[in-house]
Write an enzyme that holds these catalytic residues in place. Structure first.
Site, PDB file in Angstrom:
ATOM      1  CE  LYS A  96      21.562   0.011  41.255  1.00  0.00           C
ATOM      2  NZ  LYS A  96      21.725   1.366  41.838  1.00  0.00           N
TER       3      LYS A  96
ATOM      4  CE1 TYR B 220      20.998  -0.729  46.908  1.00  0.00           C
ATOM      5  CE2 TYR B 220      19.057  -1.642  45.835  1.00  0.00           C
ATOM      6  CZ  TYR B 220      20.329  -1.101  45.763  1.00  0.00           C
ATOM      7  OH  TYR B 220      20.936  -0.935  44.532  1.00  0.00           O
TER       8      TYR B 220
ATOM      9  CG  ASN C  64      22.813   4.500  40.202  1.00  0.00           C
ATOM     10  OD1 ASN C  64      22.090   3.508  40.161  1.00  0.00           O
ATOM     11  ND2 ASN C  64      23.431   4.895  41.300  1.00  0.00           N
TER      12      ASN C  64
ATOM     13  CG  HIS D 225      24.661  -2.994  43.736  1.00  0.00           C
ATOM     14  ND1 HIS D 225      24.594  -2.149  44.821  1.00  0.00           N
ATOM     15  CD2 HIS D 225      25.296  -4.118  44.164  1.00  0.00           C
ATOM     16  CE1 HIS D 225      25.164  -2.754  45.871  1.00  0.00           C
ATOM     17  NE2 HIS D 225      25.595  -3.949  45.490  1.00  0.00           N
TER      18      HIS D 225
ATOM     19  CD  GLU E 186      26.117  -5.957  48.167  1.00  0.00           C
ATOM     20  OE1 GLU E 186      25.663  -4.902  48.639  1.00  0.00           O
ATOM     21  OE2 GLU E 186      26.906  -5.974  47.199  1.00  0.00           O
TER      22      GLU E 186
END
Ligand code: IDP
Ligand code: MG
Length: 149
Positions: free
Chosen positions: A9, A49, A112, A115, A126
């Site tokens: 990310k 998402y 965080n 992913h 995905e």
């Protein structure tokens, strides 16, 4: 062999952690079969998402994921989906087990770092969303016979 989608990310890219994160997955024995640095559009972020639409953190999540470049990857290996999830650690870094990527490099759920697909169906969806077939390679490494029985 199983494949899974992984994304470093924007915080991981900004903090200079691309190498450290890739190293963890390589060291595990997983094989990198696709990789690209990209600026995520709002449209792609919303598709990725979609299951979180309507949740309180959704708008912030879209903002976060589109806030800078990400590294999109596909990794392959025995039980890759489960193995990558456990190497990544729990969603909230503060609760993640020591030794996991999120525990070792992050503190907050909204930052965080990484992913990873959470199941077979998600991985298929995905990988197809982020990569075209010709962006994914099939190959073996000399060391693979020392990792795969
Ligand atoms: P996962 O990334 O471990 O699969 P999910 O529950 O699928 O976790 O949530 C997707 C992402 O949404 C998380 O990785 C995190 O970036 C963000 N997120 C989830 N819950 C919260 C929250 O309560 N506050 C802020 N961000 C959140
Ligand atoms: Mg998830």
């Amino acid at each position: 062999m199983e494949r899974t989608f992984v994304m470093i990310k924007p915080d991981g890219v900004q903090r200079g952690l691309i190498g450290a994160i890739v190293e963890r997955l390589e060291r595990r024995g997983l094989r990198l079969v696709g990789m690209k640095l990209m600026q995520v559009s709002t449209e792609l972020a919303e598709k990725h998402y979609a299951i979180h639409k309507g949740k309180p953190f959704y708008d912030g999540l879209i903002k976060y994921i589109t806030s800078g470049p990400v590294v999109a990857m596909v990794w392959e290996g025995t039980k890759a989906i489960e193995v990558v999830r456990s190497t990544v650690g729990a969603t909230n870094p503060a609760a993640a087990a020591p030794g996991t990527i999120r525990a070792d490099f992050a503190l907050e759920i909204g930052r965080n770092l990484i992913h990873a697909s959470d199941g077979e169906e998600t991985a298929r969806f995905e990988i197809g969303l982020w990569f075209t077939d010709d962006e994914l390679l099939s190959y073996t490494r000399d060391q693979d016979r020392w990792i795969y029985e």
